[in-house]
Design an enzyme around this catalytic site. Structure first.
Site, PDB file in Angstrom:
ATOM      1  N   GLY A  25       0.823  -1.196   0.000  1.00  0.00           N
ATOM      2  CA  GLY A  25       0.000   0.000   0.000  1.00  0.00           C
ATOM      3  C   GLY A  25       0.855   1.243   0.000  1.00  0.00           C
ATOM      4  O   GLY A  25       1.960   1.255  -0.552  1.00  0.00           O
ATOM      5  N   ASP A  82      -3.129  -2.183  10.641  1.00  0.00           N
ATOM      6  CA  ASP A  82      -3.003  -2.630  12.034  1.00  0.00           C
ATOM      7  C   ASP A  82      -3.978  -3.750  12.374  1.00  0.00           C
ATOM      8  O   ASP A  82      -3.619  -4.719  13.053  1.00  0.00           O
ATOM      9  CB  ASP A  82      -3.251  -1.456  12.997  1.00  0.00           C
ATOM     10  CG  ASP A  82      -2.146  -0.421  12.969  1.00  0.00           C
ATOM     11  OD1 ASP A  82      -0.984  -0.799  12.721  1.00  0.00           O
ATOM     12  OD2 ASP A  82      -2.444   0.754  13.211  1.00  0.00           O
ATOM     13  N   HIS A 113       4.870   0.894  12.531  1.00  0.00           N
ATOM     14  CA  HIS A 113       4.041   1.542  13.548  1.00  0.00           C
ATOM     15  C   HIS A 113       4.040   0.630  14.759  1.00  0.00           C
ATOM     16  O   HIS A 113       4.099  -0.607  14.626  1.00  0.00           O
ATOM     17  CB  HIS A 113       2.634   1.749  12.989  1.00  0.00           C
ATOM     18  CG  HIS A 113       1.644   2.356  13.939  1.00  0.00           C
ATOM     19  ND1 HIS A 113       1.968   3.362  14.825  1.00  0.00           N
ATOM     20  CD2 HIS A 113       0.311   2.106  14.117  1.00  0.00           C
ATOM     21  CE1 HIS A 113       0.879   3.706  15.499  1.00  0.00           C
ATOM     22  NE2 HIS A 113      -0.128   2.955  15.090  1.00  0.00           N
ATOM     23  N   GLY A 139       3.265   7.330   2.921  1.00  0.00           N
ATOM     24  CA  GLY A 139       4.211   6.614   2.081  1.00  0.00           C
ATOM     25  C   GLY A 139       4.439   7.248   0.722  1.00  0.00           C
ATOM     26  O   GLY A 139       5.549   7.196   0.183  1.00  0.00           O
ATOM     27  N   ASP A 196       1.278   8.911  18.014  1.00  0.00           N
ATOM     28  CA  ASP A 196       0.768   8.811  16.651  1.00  0.00           C
ATOM     29  C   ASP A 196      -0.759   8.695  16.647  1.00  0.00           C
ATOM     30  O   ASP A 196      -1.448   9.401  15.893  1.00  0.00           O
ATOM     31  CB  ASP A 196       1.390   7.601  15.956  1.00  0.00           C
ATOM     32  CG  ASP A 196       1.021   7.522  14.483  1.00  0.00           C
ATOM     33  OD1 ASP A 196       1.558   8.325  13.703  1.00  0.00           O
ATOM     34  OD2 ASP A 196       0.209   6.668  14.115  1.00  0.00           O
TER      35      ASP A 196
END
Length: 344
Positions: A25, A82, A113, A139, A196
């Protein structure tokens, strides 16, 4: 905080190592392409039937199913969403790393992360080296800046280091994707993860988008044209943020009119009130205690009903419709866009 640059890293520690990037991604395509351009051996790991496979193969990468990519690699960088990481780890990665640990093989498990490790959604074997390289940008910008000869600031952290050289590996990896040009800051999984999540929820995404919509609705409900409301509450946000990005809040205030600056300083605190700050503290507490992480994983297990419903409703908000029409008047936005869904 310790800050490192290209001269602090030894790229030789990655020589002879195969790096598997899991996911292709926004972050995945950037890590993979930057690593390859820096001379390293990169393969891609994806689930069977992944829509990202044609993109990765079109970019010249060898693509394997996730477990096979992990078996072939010395370093496995997990750049999956995640909510998908724990089940992917248990199904595809845990057997690989448990077998490596039993054989005494040196293998590295990396993340972009800290979510899964910090909240113990993934618990690797003690013999596994675990580190993080987290670019402080999307990204697509990681790739663009690298391709232009630069880089974006990055964070590194080490969670487990039985091999004794995991920090060296993390530094070399971060410099290979461009971090050493801008600065690599050393932190830990907890600090990166909690700050974050808070930034995303309270300011950068949740706070900003809700403020934009509220401003748009206030103006349109008062009878002003939706086009005017869009320009004032969304379009010009980039102009202001760019000034802040360039030189901080003071730089932005130097650039705007005295009228705007006075309104900024006197009316802003009436929008972000003590009640707002108290809510921010509640949100931070939910992050710190793991309440948000558990809520998000439960939402995923349930099939994301609230996520899907809310996303659809907000995508149909009037600001999105008027914005699509107005952006068609500004072709330079399309020409200069970072995201090309067909490739990245």
């Amino acid at each position: 905080m310790n800050v490192y640059y290209d001269t602090d890293a030894d790229p030789k520690v990655l020589e002879g190592k195969t790096i598997a990037v899991l996911g292709y991604g926004s972050q995945g395509h950037a890590h993979a392409q930057n690593l390859r351009d820096s001379g390293h051996t990169v393969i891609i790991g994806l689930r069977p039937g992944s829509g990202s496979q044609p993109k990765a193969e079109g970019a010249g990468f060898r693509v394997y199913e996730t477990a096979e990519a992990a078996r072939r690699a010395d370093i496995v960088m997990v750049l999956l969403p995640d909510e998908l990481q724990p089940e992917t780890y248990q199904r595809d990665l845990a057997p690989v790393f448990e077998q490596a640990a039993a054989k005494g093989e040196t293998k590295y498990l990396a993340f972009g992360h800290g979510f899964s490790i910090h909240f113990k959604k993934i618990v690797p074997p003690a013999a596994t080296n675990v580190f993080m390289v987290a670019p402080k940008s999307p990204g697509h910008l990681v790739r663009k800046e690298f391709a232009n000869g630069g880089g974006v600031p990055m964070l590194i952290a080490v969670h487990q280091d039985p091999a004794g050289n995991t920090k060296d590996i993390a530094l070399a990896y971060a410099t290979a994707i461009g971090g050493g040009k801008a600065g690599i800051l050393e932190t830990n999984f907890r600090e990166e993860c909690e700050t974050d999540l808070f930034g995303e929820q309270a300011v950068l995404c949740g706070g900003v988008t809700e403020l934009i919509r509220a401003g748009f609705e206030t103006l349109t409900e008062a009878g002003y044209a939706p086009e005017m409301a869009y320009f004032e509450c969304l379009h010009e946000m980039k102009l202001i943020v760019d000034l802040i990005y360039e030189g901080g809040i003071a730089n932005m205030r130097y650039s705007i009119s005295n009228t705007a600056e006075y309104g900024d300083m006197t009316r802003g605190p009436r929008i972000v009130t003590d009640e707002t700050r108290a809510t921010m503290k509640e949100i931070l507490s939910e992050i710190q205690t793991g309440k948000f992480a558990d809520e998000w994983m439960e939402e995923h297990r349930a099939g994301k009903p609230n996520f899907t419903k809310t996303a659809a409703e907000q995508a149909d908000h009037p600001i999105e419709h008027v914005g699509k029409k107005l952006r068609a008047m500004m072709p330079w936005i399309e020409r200069n866009r970072l995201v090309n869904k067909a490739k990245n």
